[in-house]
Scaffold this motif. Structure first.
Motif, mmCIF file in Angstrom:
data_model
loop_
_atom_site.group_PDB
_atom_site.id
_atom_site.type_symbol
_atom_site.label_atom_id
_atom_site.label_comp_id
_atom_site.label_asym_id
_atom_site.label_seq_id
_atom_site.Cartn_x
_atom_site.Cartn_y
_atom_site.Cartn_z
ATOM 1 N N ALA A 105 0.822 -1.206 0.000
ATOM 2 C CA ALA A 105 0.000 0.000 0.000
ATOM 3 C C ALA A 105 0.859 1.260 0.000
ATOM 4 N N TRP A 106 1.926 1.272 0.798
ATOM 5 C CA TRP A 106 2.807 2.443 0.840
ATOM 6 C C TRP A 106 3.456 2.676 -0.523
ATOM 7 N N ASN A 107 3.893 1.607 -1.161
ATOM 8 C CA ASN A 107 4.482 1.751 -2.494
ATOM 9 C C ASN A 107 3.464 2.282 -3.491
ATOM 10 N N ASP A 108 2.272 1.696 -3.494
ATOM 11 C CA ASP A 108 1.246 2.098 -4.453
ATOM 12 C C ASP A 108 0.847 3.558 -4.281
ATOM 13 N N TRP A 109 0.621 3.975 -3.049
ATOM 14 C CA TRP A 109 0.173 5.342 -2.817
ATOM 15 C C TRP A 109 1.295 6.359 -3.024
ATOM 16 N N THR A 110 2.516 5.959 -2.734
ATOM 17 C CA THR A 110 3.638 6.849 -3.031
ATOM 18 C C THR A 110 3.747 7.055 -4.540
ATOM 19 N N GLY A 111 3.672 5.970 -5.287
ATOM 20 C CA GLY A 111 3.704 6.074 -6.736
ATOM 21 C C GLY A 111 2.538 6.873 -7.284
ATOM 22 N N ARG A 112 1.361 6.685 -6.684
ATOM 23 C CA ARG A 112 0.161 7.386 -7.148
ATOM 24 C C ARG A 112 0.276 8.898 -6.904
ATOM 25 N N VAL A 113 0.771 9.269 -5.741
ATOM 26 C CA VAL A 113 0.929 10.693 -5.417
ATOM 27 C C VAL A 113 1.990 11.330 -6.297
ATOM 28 N N LEU A 114 3.129 10.650 -6.454
ATOM 29 C CA LEU A 114 4.198 11.200 -7.282
ATOM 30 C C LEU A 114 3.757 11.347 -8.735
ATOM 31 N N ALA A 115 3.113 10.311 -9.276
ATOM 32 C CA ALA A 115 2.720 10.325 -10.689
ATOM 33 C C ALA A 115 1.641 11.361 -10.958
ATOM 34 N N ASN A 116 0.525 11.262 -10.244
ATOM 35 C CA ASN A 116 -0.607 12.147 -10.515
ATOM 36 C C ASN A 116 -0.406 13.554 -9.973
ATOM 37 N N GLY A 117 0.058 13.650 -8.721
ATOM 38 C CA GLY A 117 0.129 14.942 -8.061
ATOM 39 C C GLY A 117 1.309 15.797 -8.455
ATOM 40 N N PHE A 118 2.470 15.191 -8.708
ATOM 41 C CA PHE A 118 3.670 15.967 -9.019
ATOM 42 C C PHE A 118 4.001 15.954 -10.507
ATOM 43 N N PRO A 200 -12.257 0.629 -16.522
ATOM 44 C CA PRO A 200 -12.050 0.865 -15.090
ATOM 45 C C PRO A 200 -10.652 1.412 -14.799
ATOM 46 N N VAL A 201 -10.581 2.319 -13.841
ATOM 47 C CA VAL A 201 -9.325 2.903 -13.392
ATOM 48 C C VAL A 201 -9.227 2.705 -11.880
ATOM 49 N N VAL A 202 -8.130 2.135 -11.425
ATOM 50 C CA VAL A 202 -7.941 1.910 -9.998
ATOM 51 C C VAL A 202 -7.921 3.245 -9.263
ATOM 52 N N HIS A 203 -8.765 3.370 -8.248
ATOM 53 C CA HIS A 203 -8.875 4.603 -7.449
ATOM 54 C C HIS A 203 -9.172 5.817 -8.342
ATOM 55 N N ARG A 204 -10.101 5.644 -9.261
ATOM 56 C CA ARG A 204 -10.455 6.732 -10.177
ATOM 57 C C ARG A 204 -10.885 8.000 -9.422
ATOM 58 N N ALA A 205 -11.595 7.829 -8.326
ATOM 59 C CA ALA A 205 -12.095 8.983 -7.564
ATOM 60 C C ALA A 205 -10.963 9.854 -7.044
ATOM 61 N N VAL A 206 -9.802 9.264 -6.856
ATOM 62 C CA VAL A 206 -8.634 10.033 -6.409
ATOM 63 C C VAL A 206 -7.807 10.472 -7.608
ATOM 64 N N GLU A 207 -7.574 9.543 -8.515
ATOM 65 C CA GLU A 207 -6.652 9.805 -9.614
ATOM 66 C C GLU A 207 -7.146 10.902 -10.547
ATOM 67 N N VAL A 208 -8.396 10.873 -10.958
ATOM 68 C CA VAL A 208 -8.892 11.829 -11.945
ATOM 69 C C VAL A 208 -8.814 13.270 -11.442
ATOM 70 N N PRO A 209 -9.382 13.605 -10.270
ATOM 71 C CA PRO A 209 -9.302 15.004 -9.830
ATOM 72 C C PRO A 209 -7.881 15.478 -9.557
ATOM 73 N N VAL A 210 -7.041 14.611 -8.992
ATOM 74 C CA VAL A 210 -5.663 15.019 -8.697
ATOM 75 C C VAL A 210 -4.894 15.251 -9.987
ATOM 76 N N LEU A 211 -5.023 14.338 -10.937
ATOM 77 C CA LEU A 211 -4.317 14.466 -12.209
ATOM 78 C C LEU A 211 -4.751 15.719 -12.963
ATOM 79 N N LEU A 212 -6.057 15.914 -13.108
ATOM 80 C CA LEU A 212 -6.549 17.068 -13.864
ATOM 81 C C LEU A 212 -6.212 18.385 -13.174
ATOM 82 N N THR A 213 -6.286 18.406 -11.852
ATOM 83 C CA THR A 213 -5.922 19.619 -11.109
ATOM 84 C C THR A 213 -4.453 19.952 -11.298
#
Length: 364
Positions: A105-118, A200-213
């Protein structure tokens, strides 16, 4: 062979028993040696320093954008931002491979934050694409990295092209590096298409708004802080260099290596070694390529922490020599000469996918 604290010693038993083993077991022997060596253990200090340093650098670049204001020195900051984003992308790559933390989980969420958010890339899209590449590198119909509508990476793709596309395919090597300047934009567009697509997109509710923002803010902040022309130039430099850095870190590792037919069956060790190329270099090459210059070792042990790839490399090279499996390593600039030459003369160099080192290894 002398004992070294840097790496474990290969047992002569492995070499002696090789003729009696099936090819499929060759990787199991190597994996056991590597597990016992401790090189798969996490490197928390290394990654925490890298993660904190990259995030701080990201903040400092944007602080510089605010302070410098209406000046063409902003283009230097745009280049700096591209470098920082590439390093964040490499850390996201490592997290997605479970290299950073023990926790999935830590790896996945770290990757998700870095990829989408940064970085502004869809973590779900990139992970699915990259996992498919690792499963079947350079295999037609399975590796998405050789399925391009612009550059033809296989003889079959060249044969299908007509008119100006055929003309381009015969000269595409010369266009390859310039085309990398568009790779940053291409990655963003592909990410948005994936995030907003019907599948389907894993954690779409998080990924879409963060990525687009993230993507929207990048443009809005520049337009608020800078004149339109300067903001456009900033984006062009940042996206162009980011594409070169990211695409340039992946392309030399597989392009020009054997192409595997769609129906070929290759054992894991040979699949990863024969289709991968290491890039020889120093600390600067390690930094620019995010550790992916040791591609053979990364493909064999994708969850191995990046700094340990250097330590396991002599072991892997020696094991491949014992098995008589071709291990490829060239210099940085030599790798690009190979890639450009391959792309320009693909029909002659790779007309027969088995007219290569792969044939010698798998002739049986």
């Amino acid at each position: 062979m002398s004992v070294s604290s840097e790496r474990p010693v290969l047992s002569d038993v492995a070499a002696a028993a090789r003729p009696a083993r099936r090819a499929a077991r060759d990787y199991s022997v190597l994996a056991k040696i590597v597990r016992e060596s401790g090189l798969l253990r996490r490197r928390y200090a290394y990654y925490w320093v890298r993660l904190i340093g990259a995030v701080v650098a990201f903040g400092l670049v944007w602080a510089g954008v605010v302070l410098v204001g209406d000046s063409w020195w902003q283009l230097a900051l745009a280049a700096a931002l591209a470098v920082v984003l590439a390093q964040l992308a490499f850390l996201g790559h490592d997290s997605s491979h479970r290299q950073v933390f023990r926790s999935r989980a830590w790896n996945d969420w770290t990757g998700r934050v870095l990829a989408n958010g940064f970085v502004g890339l869809s973590h779900a899209w990139w992970t699915a694409k990259h996992d498919a590449h690792h499963a079947a590198p350079n295999q037609e119909g399975q590796d998405p990295d050789i399925a391009s509508r612009v550059v033809a990476f296989t003889p079959a793709a060249v044969a299908e092209r007509r008119g100006w596309r055929a003309w381009f395919a015969r000269r595409q090597g010369w266009f390859f590096v310039p085309l990398l300047t568009l790779e940053g934009l291409n990655l963003h567009v592909a990410s948005v298409r994936k995030a907003l697509g019907r599948r389907p997109v894993v954690h779409r509710a998080v990924e879409v708004p963060v990525l687009l923002t993230r993507l929207l803010l990048n443009v809005v902040v520049l337009l608020v802080l800078l004149p339109p022309a300067m903001a456009g130039a900033f984006l062009a430099v940042q996206l162009g260099l980011f594409g070169v850095l990211l695409g340039g870190a992946f392309a030399p590792n597989h392009k020009g290596m054997p192409i595997v037919p769609a129906d070929a069956e290759v054992d894991f060790l040979r699949r990863q070694v024969l289709m991968s190329r290491n890039i020889r270099g120093n600390a600067l090459v390690d930094f620019v390529m995010g550790g992916l210059n040791r591609q053979v070792e990364h493909h064999l042990f994708p969850s191995m922490p990046r700094p340990n790839l250097r330590r396991v490399q002599p072991l892997v090279r020696e094991y491949c020599a014992q098995l008589d499996v071709a291990y490829t390593e060239v210099g940085f600039f030599a790798s690009y000469r190979i890639v450009i030459g391959y792309l320009n003369d693909m029909q002659h160099r790779a007309r027969d996918p088995f007219g290569c080192p792969l044939a010698a290894q798998l002739g049986r």
